[in-house]
Design a protein around this motif. Structure first.
Motif, mmCIF file in Angstrom:
data_model
loop_
_atom_site.group_PDB
_atom_site.id
_atom_site.type_symbol
_atom_site.label_atom_id
_atom_site.label_comp_id
_atom_site.label_asym_id
_atom_site.label_seq_id
_atom_site.Cartn_x
_atom_site.Cartn_y
_atom_site.Cartn_z
ATOM 1 N N UNK A 112 0.834 -1.210 0.000
ATOM 2 C CA UNK A 112 0.000 0.000 0.000
ATOM 3 C C UNK A 112 0.866 1.257 0.000
ATOM 4 N N UNK A 113 1.946 1.238 0.752
ATOM 5 C CA UNK A 113 2.837 2.402 0.800
ATOM 6 C C UNK A 113 3.479 2.639 -0.570
ATOM 7 N N UNK A 118 1.580 5.587 -1.085
ATOM 8 C CA UNK A 118 2.362 6.403 -0.166
ATOM 9 C C UNK A 118 1.974 6.144 1.287
ATOM 10 N N UNK A 119 2.925 6.373 2.173
ATOM 11 C CA UNK A 119 2.698 6.143 3.610
ATOM 12 C C UNK A 119 1.585 7.020 4.154
ATOM 13 N N UNK A 120 1.466 8.227 3.651
ATOM 14 C CA UNK A 120 0.469 9.152 4.195
ATOM 15 C C UNK A 120 -0.955 8.653 3.988
ATOM 16 N N UNK A 156 -3.371 -0.995 15.012
ATOM 17 C CA UNK A 156 -2.092 -1.216 15.695
ATOM 18 C C UNK A 156 -1.037 -1.740 14.729
ATOM 19 N N UNK A 157 -1.440 -2.607 13.812
ATOM 20 C CA UNK A 157 -0.493 -3.107 12.810
ATOM 21 C C UNK A 157 -0.096 -2.000 11.847
ATOM 22 N N UNK A 158 -0.991 -1.104 11.548
ATOM 23 C CA UNK A 158 -0.705 -0.029 10.596
ATOM 24 C C UNK A 158 0.294 0.972 11.141
ATOM 25 N N UNK A 159 0.282 1.194 12.432
ATOM 26 C CA UNK A 159 1.156 2.229 12.998
ATOM 27 C C UNK A 159 2.446 1.658 13.590
ATOM 28 N N UNK A 160 2.682 0.391 13.398
ATOM 29 C CA UNK A 160 3.919 -0.206 13.880
ATOM 30 C C UNK A 160 5.115 0.411 13.232
#
Length: 184
Positions: free
Chosen positions: A83-84, A88-90, A180-184
């Motif tokens: 996805x990034x 992009x990460x944003x 929680x997995x997304x912000x690791x």
């Protein structure tokens, strides 16, 4: 991931070994990029929702559950990387923030009213247990209070007549794991 797990003793029930082995073969092919056309699509959410039948002398549930959690984490990391690269990460983090806000709004509801209730004759999750855990999650989202993915995955609620609707609580817990997995 090795698909051989300890087995329960014959009178005890564990996960159906054939089902576990088949699922892990499909997961291995999906992760390696060598999925067969007949293989079902697989992602972290599907892994989280996978359930196996029980059988006497089956695979020890705790060992399989731990392996499934590691597998889910591996798929989630891969999904985030894809996805990034694509968006992009944003974009990925914005989606996680939106989901976190929806969860926070749900948890901000008054105690006893955070989720739909079962009828007085049907069993649901014990309201007091869920509300107590909801307070921990609120502190996590609001104040950065430490709580792990394993804490969310392993939480167990007692049941009561007229309790919270289990499927609704479980969906929110799944969304918490996703954030929680997304912000690791």
């Amino acid at each position: 991931m090795d698909s051989t797990f300890p087995r329960t003793r014959k009178p005890q029930r564990g996960y159906n070994a054939d089902q576990v082995d088949e699922f892990l073969q499909i997961a291995r092919r999906a992760y390696d990029g060598s999925a067969l056309p007949s293989d079902p699509p697989l992602n972290s959410e599907r892994i989280r929702l996978t359930a196996f039948a029980l059988q006497k002398g089956g695979y020890a549930t705790a060992d399989v559950d731990a392996a499934m959690e590691r597998l889910e984490d591996a798929f989630a990391i891969e999904e985030r990387q894809v996805a990034a690269r694509l968006h992009g990460d944003e974009v990925w983090l914005a989606e996680a923030r939106t989901t976190a806000q929806v969860i926070s709004n749900r948890l901000a509801r008054p105690e006893g009213h955070r989720f739909d209730r079962m009828s007085p004759l049907a069993l649901g999750y014990r309201v007091r247990d869920v509300d107590k855990f909801a307070e921990k999650l609120t502190r996590y989202f609001r104040d950065g209070w430490p709580i792990s993915i394993d804490d969310v995955r392993s939480v167990v609620f007692s049941t009561q007549r007229g309790g919270y609707r289990e499927s609704q609580v479980d969906l929110v817990l799944d969304a918490v794991v996703d954030v929680m997995q997304a912000v690791r």
